[in-house]
Design an enzyme around this catalytic site. Structure first.
Site, PDB file in Angstrom:
ATOM      1  N   GLY A 148      -6.708   4.674   2.937  1.00  0.00           N
ATOM      2  CA  GLY A 148      -7.149   3.557   3.762  1.00  0.00           C
ATOM      3  C   GLY A 148      -8.368   3.827   4.639  1.00  0.00           C
ATOM      4  CB  CYS A 165      -2.763   1.476  -4.190  1.00  0.00           C
ATOM      5  SG  CYS A 165      -3.647   1.727  -2.633  1.00  0.00           S
ATOM      6  CB  CYS A 193       0.986  -2.506   2.414  1.00  0.00           C
ATOM      7  SG  CYS A 193       0.907  -0.697   2.215  1.00  0.00           S
TER       8      CYS A 193
END
Length: 264
Positions: free
Chosen positions: A40, A70, A177
């Site tokens: 991230g 992802c 997520c």
């Protein structure tokens, strides 16, 4: 059938477990990047480089398809991954389930990482698939990291903070997520307290992305087949095993052959 899944860490467990349930005969290759995680905070260029390395390690095992399990990697690296691997290996990205949530006509909360919340990518999905819907973007700082570390106390704190930002009249919750699907139970508990026990609908991406991968291969879910599929784990390209943190989750135990029940 051999299906590879990739992520920086254990966020891929939910999609891998979904694939195991849908096709118990499938060989699964899980390719993670413990040396480079978290992805991230990386620049898009750096993240794409890491993602390509992880995908190449998986591709060396000659899978029939590759799932990018992802959200962040799907946003930044999907074009590069497809350019390198397709058409030999179909590459399936992960998109938050905003469209089906918005179709309910209720009030939608999108739980996502701080980097994704408010991003042009997520705002574009809201514009394209949820126009006219009442949507609240909820940042969840620290939640993915807490899930990755299997830190139960940190998960509870992060979930409570995100629940406090979620409208009390919410009807649909998008888990934006892949890590969040591993802790759906504490999320449900926190939001039940927040909404007075209202029945909420939760929208994850694990099963839809697994179904899409099968569709790309011209296959279909056959959950009644014998469970003959193998499991291969790659850790930054090295052969390895599921990390200990993965086994704290039902999805990880299912993949490890410990017969844990996983809803879906």
């Amino acid at each position: 059938m051999k299906i590879a899944l990739m992520d920086s860490g254990i966020g891929l467990l939910a999609a891998a477990a979904a694939m195991r349930r849908l096709r118990p005969d499938a060989e699964l290759v899980l390719s993670c990047d413990p040396d480079g995680m978290p992805w991230g905070p990386r620049t898009p260029q750096d993240l794409t480089g890491r993602a390509l390395d992880v995908a190449r390690a998986a591709a060396a095992h000659r899978p029939d398809a590759l799932i990018v399990a992802c959200n962040t990697a799907s946003v930044h690296a999907l074009p590069a991954l497809r350019a390198e691997l397709e058409p030999a290996i179909p590459v399936i990205g992960t998109v938050p389930a905003i469209k089906p949530a918005a179709l309910s006509g209720g009030r939608v909360a999108i739980w996502a990482t701080p980097a994704t919340t408010g991003s042009p990518y997520q705002r574009g999905l809201i514009r394209d698939f949820a126009e006219g819907a009442r949507v609240t973007e909820v940042p969840c700082p620290g939640l993915a990291d807490a899930v990755e570390a299997a830190d139960e106390a940190a998960v509870v704190r992060a979930v409570a903070a995100a629940a406090a930002l979620t409208p009390a009249d919410v009807t649909d919750v998008v888990l934006g997520c892949t890590h969040y699907e591993l802790v759906e139970a504490p999320i449900r508990a926190a939001l039940a307290a927040r909404t007075g026990g209202a029945r909420l609908v939760y929208h994850g991406s694990a099963e839809p992305v697994a179904v899409q991968a099968l569709r790309r291969l011209g296959a279909r879910p056959e959950p009644g087949l014998p469970r003959t599929g193998s499991l291969t784990v790659l850790l930054s390209g090295r052969p390895g095993a599921l990390p200990g943190a993965a086994l704290t989750y039902a999805e990880g135990r299912l993949l490890a052959g410990q017969n844990a029940a996983v809803g879906g």
